[in-house]
Design a protein around this motif. Structure first.
Motif: not given
Length: 300
Positions: A57-58, A64-74, A137-144, A150-152
């Motif tokens: 899970l970790w 999911v968060s640090g590698l996939v969703l981060f790129n989508v958010a950016v 845009g603010v929502a996507w920035a917050a997700l990024a 989360a990556f760390t």
């Protein structure tokens, strides 16, 4: 510091991939990075362990968060906000790691880090600048921001058993699988053929230096000094990006950028330098007794 310099230098390289299929390109990047890192780990004699139980899970959370969703958010974020808005959001990472990192590490937050984090953030904002955005845009920035933290943070519970090598390898191949599925569904299996020679070179650089090398360096730092102090080093990325942009023809930095560089350096020095511990605090459970002088005729 070297890892964050590599990350900052990737800004210029990543611009060549703006028109490339997002998921397919990132899937190729992380697949290549996994293969490179497996070879590097073998040469370094690093032992890679199979995840078990909650560790899946970790590690999946990192992928999911640090590698996939981060790129989508950016990518989705810059459609509603100027890139500087996303960069400013990510610049808040030192404060998030300084507060939440020690909680996962089961210790109290460092006052030194908490005082230095806002300074580093302010310097990063001055270097990156600000921009226009809307609510989306603010929502996507917050997700990024959340994904970058989360990556760390998600790596802290598994770093001790799996080492920086293991965490990096498992996060990479999991992300490669997820991105390959997303790419096949949304972009088609033939999307990889759309990459040009320059884009393939960019992917190769990102896979080797910004992914395989930088990941291991970053997680090694987190394990050595803690996520809070390591988070301050993210301020080096804007410095590197500004330097590379200047060298590559981006023009001379403005006065606000120079001011941001000075503020960033002051924050980094103040937060990373070793704290001087008074002599009386070094061994709080030991009582110092005076040693009586020895007589001249005493036997040694």
């Amino acid at each position: 510091m070297v890892g964050m310099t590599l990350v900052g230098s990737s800004v210029t390289v990543s611009r060549t991939l703006v028109d490339a299929p997002l998921f397919t390109t990132q899937a190729v990047r992380y697949t290549a990075a996994t293969a490179i890192l497996l070879v590097m780990a073998r040469l370094a004699g690093a032992r890679l362990l199979r995840p078990r139980g909650r560790e899946w899970l970790w590690l999946a959370g990192i992928a999911v968060s640090g590698l996939v969703l981060f790129n989508v958010a950016v990518v989705r974020g810059v459609a509603h906000a100027e890139p500087a808005v996303i960069a400013v959001a990510v610049a808040c990472v030192p404060l998030v790691l300084g507060v939440l990192g020690p909680v996962l590490e089961r210790r109290g937050p460092s006052r030194q880090v908490l005082l230095a984090a806002p300074v580093v953030m302010a310097g990063a904002v001055l270097v990156e600048g600000t921009g226009r955005t809307d609510a989306v845009g603010v929502a996507w920035a917050a997700l990024a921001l959340g994904c970058e933290a989360a990556f760390t943070l998600l790596a802290v519970p598994v770093l001790r058993r799996h080492s920086p090598w293991g965490v990096s390898v498992h996060a990479m191949w999991l992300a490669a699988v997820l991105l390959a599925v997303l790419g096949a569904v949304s972009e088609g299996p033939s999307a990889v053929g759309e990459l040009s020679g320059v884009q393939w070179a960019a992917v190769g650089y990102l896979a080797l230096m910004v992914t395989a090398v930088a990941f291991v360096l970053w997680y090694s730092t987190v394990r050595a000094v803690g996520s809070g102090r390591a988070g301050l080093l993210t301020g080096i990325a804007p410095l590197a990006a500004a330097a590379v942009g200047t060298v590559s023809g981006g023009g001379t930095p403005s006065a606000s950028v120079w001011l941001g560089i000075v503020v960033l350096i002051l924050g980094l020095v103040g937060g990373i330098r070793p704290r001087r511990v008074p002599a009386g605090e070094r061994h709080p459970h030991r009582t110092e007794y005076p040693v009586p002088p020895r007589r001249p005729d005493a036997k040694v």
